[in-house]
Design a protein around this motif. Sequence first.
Motif, PDB file in Angstrom:
ATOM      1  N   VAL A 111      12.471  -0.244  -3.347  1.00  0.00           N
ATOM      2  CA  VAL A 111      11.833  -0.475  -2.095  1.00  0.00           C
ATOM      3  C   VAL A 111      11.983   0.793  -1.155  1.00  0.00           C
ATOM      4  N   VAL A 112      13.149   1.428  -1.135  1.00  0.00           N
ATOM      5  CA  VAL A 112      13.593   2.571  -0.150  1.00  0.00           C
ATOM      6  C   VAL A 112      12.914   3.459  -0.779  1.00  0.00           C
ATOM      7  N   LEU A 113      12.583   3.955  -2.170  1.00  0.00           N
ATOM      8  CA  LEU A 113      11.903   4.914  -2.743  1.00  0.00           C
ATOM      9  C   LEU A 113      10.178   4.608  -2.174  1.00  0.00           C
ATOM     10  N   LEU A 114       9.951   3.491  -2.285  1.00  0.00           N
ATOM     11  CA  LEU A 114       8.331   3.114  -1.993  1.00  0.00           C
ATOM     12  C   LEU A 114       8.059   3.554  -0.560  1.00  0.00           C
ATOM     13  N   THR A 115       9.185   3.184   0.343  1.00  0.00           N
ATOM     14  CA  THR A 115       8.953   3.055   1.781  1.00  0.00           C
ATOM     15  C   THR A 115       9.754   4.027   2.550  1.00  0.00           C
TER      16      THR A 115
ATOM     17  N   VAL B 257      -2.249   7.979   1.053  1.00  0.00           N
ATOM     18  CA  VAL B 257      -2.921   6.668   1.645  1.00  0.00           C
ATOM     19  C   VAL B 257      -2.001   5.583   0.855  1.00  0.00           C
ATOM     20  N   ALA B 258      -1.862   5.490  -0.413  1.00  0.00           N
ATOM     21  CA  ALA B 258      -1.147   4.453  -1.125  1.00  0.00           C
ATOM     22  C   ALA B 258       0.341   4.404  -0.655  1.00  0.00           C
ATOM     23  N   ALA B 259       0.732   5.519  -0.396  1.00  0.00           N
ATOM     24  CA  ALA B 259       2.231   5.557   0.270  1.00  0.00           C
ATOM     25  C   ALA B 259       2.187   4.981   1.634  1.00  0.00           C
ATOM     26  N   GLY B 260       1.107   5.346   2.448  1.00  0.00           N
ATOM     27  CA  GLY B 260       1.068   4.694   3.804  1.00  0.00           C
ATOM     28  C   GLY B 260       0.776   3.408   3.877  1.00  0.00           C
ATOM     29  N   VAL B 261       0.008   2.778   2.890  1.00  0.00           N
ATOM     30  CA  VAL B 261      -0.186   1.403   2.738  1.00  0.00           C
ATOM     31  C   VAL B 261       1.080   0.700   2.136  1.00  0.00           C
ATOM     32  N   ALA B 262       1.788   1.212   1.494  1.00  0.00           N
ATOM     33  CA  ALA B 262       3.075   0.705   0.996  1.00  0.00           C
ATOM     34  C   ALA B 262       4.063   0.451   2.025  1.00  0.00           C
ATOM     35  N   VAL B 263       4.039   1.275   3.012  1.00  0.00           N
ATOM     36  CA  VAL B 263       4.915   1.239   4.285  1.00  0.00           C
ATOM     37  C   VAL B 263       4.662   0.089   5.124  1.00  0.00           C
ATOM     38  N   VAL B 264       3.126  -0.171   5.156  1.00  0.00           N
ATOM     39  CA  VAL B 264       2.870  -1.136   5.989  1.00  0.00           C
ATOM     40  C   VAL B 264       3.098  -2.560   5.448  1.00  0.00           C
ATOM     41  N   VAL B 265       2.702  -2.563   4.160  1.00  0.00           N
ATOM     42  CA  VAL B 265       2.820  -3.953   3.531  1.00  0.00           C
ATOM     43  C   VAL B 265       4.404  -4.226   3.147  1.00  0.00           C
TER      44      VAL B 265
END
Length: 111
Positions: A69-73, A51-59
């Motif tokens: 940023v590439v690794l987080l998204t 869920v945190a990874a999904g939120v990072a993609v949205v934010v």
Amino acid sequence: MARIDVIASVVVLVCAKAPTVLVLRDAAGFAGLTGLAAWLLGTRLAWAPPVAAGVAVVVLPALPEPYVVVLLTWPAQPPGSVWAAVTATFLAALGGVLYAVRGASRPHIVG
């Protein structure tokens, strides 16, 4: 409460428009992340990192640089992104192996 048929319809609609390699990459990465979280945090909190990874993609915007940023998204990166593929493969392999070998653990409480 959400109906499962509505949720499934939305998922199918979104996946039908996305390239197959993108869906497979993200599914493998999220499955591995869930396995890694189950091994590390236990079954109760295994949902939190995906869920945190999904939120990072949205934010965060899916930019090609910096690499953090590439690794987080990684789920939002385009299908040709090498770093997103490496991240998803690493998560799938590590999470799959740890969960297969060790299974879900009890939560490691520090402190």
